[in-house]
Design a protein around this motif. Sequence first.
Motif, PDB file in Angstrom:
ATOM      1  N   MET A   1      -5.750 -41.628  -9.148  1.00 37.55           N
ATOM      2  CA  MET A   1      -5.579 -42.976  -8.611  1.00 37.55           C
ATOM      3  C   MET A   1      -5.118 -43.908  -9.716  1.00 37.55           C
ATOM      4  SD  MET A   1      -8.338 -45.086  -6.401  1.00 37.55           S
ATOM      5  CE  MET A   1      -7.799 -45.423  -4.746  1.00 37.55           C
TER       6      MET A   1
ATOM      7  N   ASP B   1      -9.262 -52.328  -8.167  1.00 43.40           N
ATOM      8  CA  ASP B   1      -9.384 -53.037  -6.888  1.00 43.40           C
ATOM      9  C   ASP B   1     -10.583 -52.510  -6.103  1.00 43.40           C
ATOM     10  OD1 ASP B   1      -5.803 -53.408  -6.225  1.00 43.40           O
ATOM     11  OD2 ASP B   1      -7.220 -54.616  -7.381  1.00 43.40           O
ATOM     12  N   PHE B   2     -10.742 -51.194  -6.121  1.00 43.73           N
ATOM     13  CA  PHE B   2     -11.853 -50.606  -5.378  1.00 43.73           C
ATOM     14  C   PHE B   2     -13.186 -51.009  -5.982  1.00 43.73           C
ATOM     15  CE2 PHE B   2     -11.357 -48.034  -1.747  1.00 43.73           C
ATOM     16  CZ  PHE B   2     -10.019 -47.672  -1.695  1.00 43.73           C
TER      17      PHE B   2
ATOM     18  N   GLN C   1     -13.810 -53.669  -7.567  1.00 47.25           N
ATOM     19  CA  GLN C   1     -14.033 -55.070  -7.234  1.00 47.25           C
ATOM     20  C   GLN C   1     -14.447 -55.205  -5.769  1.00 47.25           C
ATOM     21  OE1 GLN C   1     -10.887 -57.459  -8.675  1.00 47.25           O
ATOM     22  NE2 GLN C   1     -11.869 -59.379  -8.139  1.00 47.25           N
ATOM     23  N   LEU C   2     -13.838 -54.370  -4.940  1.00 48.36           N
ATOM     24  CA  LEU C   2     -14.162 -54.397  -3.513  1.00 48.36           C
ATOM     25  C   LEU C   2     -15.634 -54.098  -3.288  1.00 48.36           C
ATOM     26  CD1 LEU C   2     -12.688 -54.466  -0.673  1.00 48.36           C
ATOM     27  CD2 LEU C   2     -12.727 -51.984  -0.790  1.00 48.36           C
TER      28      LEU C   2
ATOM     29  N   SER D   1     -19.098 -56.473  -4.533  1.00 44.71           N
ATOM     30  CA  SER D   1     -19.782 -57.488  -3.723  1.00 44.71           C
ATOM     31  C   SER D   1     -20.643 -56.855  -2.639  1.00 44.71           C
ATOM     32  CB  SER D   1     -18.750 -58.405  -3.072  1.00 44.71           C
ATOM     33  OG  SER D   1     -17.909 -57.641  -2.226  1.00 44.71           O
ATOM     34  N   LEU D   2     -20.512 -55.546  -2.468  1.00 41.26           N
ATOM     35  CA  LEU D   2     -21.232 -54.874  -1.396  1.00 41.26           C
ATOM     36  C   LEU D   2     -22.648 -54.553  -1.837  1.00 41.26           C
ATOM     37  CD1 LEU D   2     -20.467 -53.948   1.433  1.00 41.26           C
ATOM     38  CD2 LEU D   2     -20.082 -51.674   0.506  1.00 41.26           C
TER      39      LEU D   2
ATOM     40  N   LYS E   1     -18.330 -58.619   3.449  1.00 40.15           N
ATOM     41  CA  LYS E   1     -19.203 -57.441   3.363  1.00 40.15           C
ATOM     42  C   LYS E   1     -19.244 -56.745   4.709  1.00 40.15           C
ATOM     43  CE  LYS E   1     -22.278 -59.426  -0.066  1.00 40.15           C
ATOM     44  NZ  LYS E   1     -23.602 -60.004  -0.310  1.00 40.15           N
TER      45      LYS E   1
ATOM     46  N   ILE F   1     -16.095 -54.750   5.146  1.00 44.59           N
ATOM     47  CA  ILE F   1     -16.091 -53.498   4.372  1.00 44.59           C
ATOM     48  C   ILE F   1     -17.030 -52.490   5.019  1.00 44.59           C
ATOM     49  CG2 ILE F   1     -16.610 -52.475   2.133  1.00 44.59           C
ATOM     50  CD1 ILE F   1     -15.990 -55.284   0.932  1.00 44.59           C
ATOM     51  N   ASN F   2     -18.198 -52.971   5.463  1.00 44.00           N
ATOM     52  CA  ASN F   2     -19.151 -52.065   6.120  1.00 44.00           C
ATOM     53  C   ASN F   2     -18.555 -51.475   7.387  1.00 44.00           C
ATOM     54  OD1 ASN F   2     -21.542 -51.740   4.624  1.00 44.00           O
ATOM     55  ND2 ASN F   2     -22.156 -53.833   5.082  1.00 44.00           N
TER      56      ASN F   2
ATOM     57  N   ARG G   1     -11.144 -42.632  -0.533  1.00 41.50           N
ATOM     58  CA  ARG G   1     -10.652 -43.957  -0.939  1.00 41.50           C
ATOM     59  C   ARG G   1      -9.329 -44.266  -0.256  1.00 41.50           C
ATOM     60  NH1 ARG G   1     -12.382 -43.871  -7.258  1.00 41.50           N
ATOM     61  NH2 ARG G   1     -10.925 -42.126  -7.353  1.00 41.50           N
TER      62      ARG G   1
ATOM     63  N   LEU H   1     -10.030 -45.130   3.321  1.00 38.78           N
ATOM     64  CA  LEU H   1     -10.630 -46.469   3.420  1.00 38.78           C
ATOM     65  C   LEU H   1      -9.568 -47.543   3.222  1.00 38.78           C
ATOM     66  CD1 LEU H   1     -13.428 -47.785   3.786  1.00 38.78           C
ATOM     67  CD2 LEU H   1     -13.568 -47.956   1.312  1.00 38.78           C
ATOM     68  N   LYS H   2      -8.717 -47.300   2.273  1.00 35.57           N
ATOM     69  CA  LYS H   2      -7.628 -48.252   2.004  1.00 35.57           C
ATOM     70  C   LYS H   2      -6.722 -48.365   3.226  1.00 35.57           C
ATOM     71  CE  LYS H   2      -3.887 -48.905  -1.266  1.00 35.57           C
ATOM     72  NZ  LYS H   2      -2.984 -48.201  -2.163  1.00 35.57           N
TER      73      LYS H   2
ATOM     74  N   ILE I   1      -8.498 -50.403   5.940  1.00 38.62           N
ATOM     75  CA  ILE I   1      -8.519 -51.836   5.637  1.00 38.62           C
ATOM     76  C   ILE I   1      -7.135 -52.429   5.841  1.00 38.62           C
ATOM     77  CG2 ILE I   1      -8.805 -53.519   3.778  1.00 38.62           C
ATOM     78  CD1 ILE I   1     -11.065 -51.738   2.696  1.00 38.62           C
TER      79      ILE I   1
ATOM     80  N   LEU J   1      -9.387 -59.112   0.532  1.00 38.44           N
ATOM     81  CA  LEU J   1     -10.682 -58.425   0.452  1.00 38.44           C
ATOM     82  C   LEU J   1     -10.937 -57.929  -0.955  1.00 38.44           C
ATOM     83  CD1 LEU J   1     -11.061 -56.242   3.659  1.00 38.44           C
ATOM     84  CD2 LEU J   1     -12.528 -58.088   2.915  1.00 38.44           C
ATOM     85  N   TYR J   2      -9.842 -57.526  -1.634  1.00 34.72           N
ATOM     86  CA  TYR J   2     -10.024 -56.995  -2.983  1.00 34.72           C
ATOM     87  C   TYR J   2     -10.276 -58.089  -3.996  1.00 34.72           C
ATOM     88  CZ  TYR J   2      -8.020 -52.666  -1.174  1.00 34.72           C
ATOM     89  OH  TYR J   2      -7.785 -51.526  -0.463  1.00 34.72           O
ATOM     90  N   ARG J   3      -9.649 -59.231  -3.737  1.00 34.68           N
ATOM     91  CA  ARG J   3      -9.660 -60.247  -4.782  1.00 34.68           C
ATOM     92  C   ARG J   3     -10.748 -61.286  -4.613  1.00 34.68           C
ATOM     93  NH1 ARG J   3      -3.358 -60.223  -4.603  1.00 34.68           N
ATOM     94  NH2 ARG J   3      -3.120 -58.208  -5.564  1.00 34.68           N
TER      95      ARG J   3
END
Lengths: 123, 194
Positions: A1, A8-9, A11-12, A15-16, B123, B126-127, B173, B176-177, B180, B191-193
């Motif tokens: 990757m 980015d991941f 950082q994603l 927050s979780l 959140k 993402i969940n 990953r 998931l990407k 999203i 969402l990333y930033r």
Amino acid sequence: MKPQEEKDFKQLFSSLEPEQPSMRFTKNVMDSIEGLPVAKVSKNYVNPWIVKGIAAMLIVAIVVLCIYTYTSADNFSMPGTDILGKLSGKAIPYFIGGNIIMILLLAERWITGKNRINNLAKK
Amino acid sequence: MQEQLQDTDIIRAVLQGRKADYAILVGRYQSFVFTITSRYIKNREEAEEVAQDIFVKAYLSLAGFKGNSKFSTWLYSITHTTCISHLRKHKPNTLLIDNDKLVVYSDSQYHSTNVPAGTGTQKQAINEALKQLPDDDAEIITLFYLAEQSIEEIAVITGLQTNNVKVKLYRARQKLKDIIEHTYGKEAALLYRN
């Protein structure tokens, strides 16, 4: 990757937070284990030497039985076991070699599995 | 004072008879165990029951924890095997989906091109994306990013080879990407930033 994607991941997910169970969760667990004893480790009540001794006796018994059977019988042959006799002369080394390779692969997998856990402890 | 206690100290105390100290371990790991369990068992009440069973199993097997790995790794191993066993016993009547195919179902509430501001709904987003992943992929993502387990530790927990875990994590990953980006389109970058 790519590094940016990895960043980015991270950082994603920074927050979780993990999901929280109900407020009674810990109390429910403690109520469940009330009166339950912690299981003793088997090595504390089973002598490992007894287990090894029984295993050794079984192996010795099998080896002695095989030797006695092969030496005492004339033209000994068990039905259905004359596999090697059915193979041509050239196939026998390949057959034996294939078995040796399979045994080595199994042994490697077993040792790797043990080392994986031991390596975690060293970190 | 409780945060300074190492897991091994607490385990030693419990094995010596101070059962009440086990509550510290439960409190410390309940959220992670519950989250991992939720990746397999979608019903919240059922997931909580299974998570409680996991801690009871861990308590009963506590003397067998040899300290070769972190307590969390050992606990998550129990979590993984318990969830798999539970699913086998209580297999729902659902259609099997090929894990290689990404199945994304749109929910009008979340199929929005507007990524809402505020970390709470992010959140949630993402969940929700994680819930659309196959169970084992969601578990690996959770173990790696939330529970902060290494690749080697995840390999021990799941019983896979280390290389397999790396490949599964990479694919998870990517999926998931894709989820999203499919759900939020251009706003996925927010969402990333944020």
